[in-house]
Design an enzyme around this catalytic site. Structure first.
Site, short mmCIF file in Angstrom:
data_model
loop_
_atom_site.label_atom_id
_atom_site.label_comp_id
_atom_site.label_asym_id
_atom_site.label_seq_id
_atom_site.Cartn_x
_atom_site.Cartn_y
_atom_site.Cartn_z
N LYS A 110 0.89 -1.41 -0.22
CA LYS A 110 0.15 -0.19 -0.10
C LYS A 110 0.74 1.34 0.12
CE LYS A 110 -3.87 -2.25 0.74
NZ LYS A 110 -3.64 -3.53 1.23
C1 LIG Z 1 -4.26 -4.69 0.91
C2 LIG Z 1 -3.52 -6.17 0.74
C3 LIG Z 1 -4.05 -6.98 -0.08
C4 LIG Z 1 -5.15 -7.06 -1.17
O1 LIG Z 1 -5.00 -6.15 -2.08
P1 LIG Z 1 -6.20 -5.69 -2.95
O2 LIG Z 1 -5.67 -4.51 -3.54
O3 LIG Z 1 -7.18 -5.04 -1.82
O4 LIG Z 1 -6.81 -6.60 -3.68
C5 LIG Z 1 -3.05 -8.33 -0.20
N1 LIG Z 1 -2.14 -8.38 0.61
C6 LIG Z 1 -1.77 -7.34 1.67
C7 LIG Z 1 -0.44 -7.69 2.46
C8 LIG Z 1 -2.51 -6.21 1.73
O5 LIG Z 1 -2.03 -5.30 2.36
#
Ligand SMILES: *Cc1c(COP(=O)(O)O)cnc(C)c1O
Length: 498
Positions: A110
């Protein structure tokens, strides 16, 4: 570049304006009016650049900002990453590559978008008379990444809501110890879907919005419903492909598979957008945990949230309402906003929808969906560590588990890129239990043991949490969220540090 709404009733706006607006006011999501297209030569050329230079070029296709300025933004955004390559790529077996997206300040993928979004937001705020009030629902990682990105940023205030008991110990500690004068964090009684739905409803709640407006604030989102979150994520898919081609691991033009552990469908949608822009992709492998609403959808064409919700060792994927699927549906149904509207009404009224047979056919050759339950996920962590010497976090392990299943089933040897979405140290108990069959109550003890076993250093951000002061300990009902945001962040003037 103009963006349109998936539901067809909002006016077109620029990508930069969409960053401030978040969602379209017809309840839909903003999508590019048309996709910019890159030729192969350009993709391979960009793979020879630094990540920052590549990202700036990709963002320039969407945002009306000069490449030079975007490069400055990217240099600044990614200067806090602990790897000079920003998103290093590891070859873990023949034809299998892992792109590590977790080298940012909060140790999850993120950060790549949420270190950049504040820069885009600042730019968008230049032509706004109101300040940004960012409402964020999190399944664990978005919250901290958004807080780190927006803390003490001018003309911005940010609230984060996470599911009580629904995040890992490290994830919770990261959020409740957040510093900064413009931040508010609270747990809610409910799961991620409750948090996300309430936040979406607040954007459409005219009372809430006008109260915020009176305080000079304009509500917007840091979730992947915001196009400003998606665009920076497209960059690493293009970069990874270009990098592999430049290193002669693949031939220019050769197709690759992309594996994404998926929750809200943002990360995998960014990969799909990259394909629409010219990236040679054979298949998208959409990996779910025990909350396998997406793998059922890809199999049956029916999306149904009437099912049990599970808490798993991959909490950031404990999601039943994958918001960004709406953007994919919009594309595969031939960009028909009426169809999208009907599906979304069905979802709201009867907890499910079924896409048309012709639309399902569009998906079949391109997406492979499957899921990994808890035990197989742990086994994948153990096997990958023992066989390849690589330590996966539980989310990435869900991805690799599904990929290995896919490979066996389809006998497909296409080179494959797996996105590694978090550092194993955000989930030390689950990872330790997987590789050493050792249960450990305390997250820091588990991290120490993991370090001793693997010789992979505990990131400084994790160690620092041990003595960090807890600032936020509230647990709210979801109907209190709006009031609490205004109470805590609605002060006419931001508190200055004493
Ligand atoms: C947010 C997240 C996901 C999922 O990603 P999306 O974009 O919501 O599908 C997978 N793994 C981790 C570690 C995350 O923080």
């Amino acid at each position: 570049m103009l963006l349109i709404s998936t539901r067809g009733h909002s006016r077109k706006i620029t990508a930069l304006d969409s960053v401030l607006q978040g969602m379209a006011d017809d309840g839909g999501l903003f999508v590019p009016e048309r996709f910019p297209v890159l030729d192969l030569t350009t993709i391979v050329e960009w793979g020879r650049l630094s990540y920052q230079e590549c990202a700036a070029r990709v963002l320039n296709l969407f945002f009306d900002i000069d490449v030079e300025e975007l490069e400055e933004m990217a240099n600044d955004a990614y200067s806090s990453f602990d790897d000079p390559e920003v998103v290093p790529i590891q070859k873990i077996s023949d034809g299998e590559y892992i792109i590590e997206l977790f080298h940012g300040p909060t140790l999850a993928f993120k950060d790549i978008a949420l270190q950049m979004l504040p820069k885009l937001m600042a730019k968008a705020l230049e032509s706004s008379d109101k300040d940004a009030l960012i409402l964020t629902a999190t399944s664990g990682d978005t919250g901290k990444a958004a807080l780190e990105g927006f803390k003490d940023k001018d003309r911005t205030r940010i609230a984060v809501f996470y599911p009580n008991d629904g995040v890992s110990d490290m994830q919770r500690l990261q959020m409740v110890t957040q510093e900064g004068d413009n931040v508010y964090v609270s747990a809610i009684r409910g799961n991620f879907d409750d948090a996300q739905t309430t936040v979406k409803n607040l954007f459409a709640d005219t009372d809430f919005v006008s109260l915020a407006n009176k305080k000079g604030l304009r509500p917007t989102s840091a979730n992947s419903i915001n196009f400003g979150r998606l665009a920076p994520q497209i960059a690493y898919y293009i970069y990874a492909y270009g990098r592999l081609a430049a290193a002669k691991e693949i031939n220019p033009g050769q197709k690759v598979n992309i594996v994404v552990p998926t929750g809200n469908f943002g990360n995998i949608l960014a990969a799909y957008y990259a394909r629409r822009m010219g990236l040679p992709v054979y298949r998208f492998i959409c990996a779910s945990n025990k909350n396998n609403v997406l793998s059922d959808f890809f199999e049956s064409g029916v999306y149904t949230i009437r099912r049990q919700f599970y808490k798993t060792i991959s909490p950031s994927m404990d999601i039943l309402i994958s918001s960004n699927l709406e953007r994919l549906i919009f594309e595969i149904c031939g960009r028909d906003p009426k169809a999208v509207q009907l599906y979304m009404e069905d979802l709201k009224d009867q907890d499910n929808y079924r896409i048309r047979e012709s639309d399902k056919l569009e998906l079949d050759g391109l997406f492979f969906g499957d899921f990994a339950d808890e035990y197989p996920t742990k086994t994948t962590i153990k096997r990958t560590f023992e066989d390849e010497g690589y330590l996966l976090d539980p989310h990435t392990a869900v991805g690799r588990n599904v990929y290995l299943k896919y490979k066996r089933l389809m006998q497909d040897d296409t080179p494959t890129i797996i996105t590694a979405t978090a550092s194993p140290y955000k989930f030390p108990q689950a990872v330790l239990e997987s590789i050493a069959r050792e249960e450990c109550k305390d997250a820091f003890d588990a991290a120490e043991k993991l370090q001793a076993l693997t010789h992979i250093e505990i990131p400084a951000q994790i160690s620092a949490l041990k003595d960090a002061k807890i600032r936020f300990d509230e647990v709210l009902d979801k109907d209190q969220m709006g009031i609490k945001v205004l109470e805590n962040l609605g002060k006419t003037k931001r508190k200055k540090k004493k």
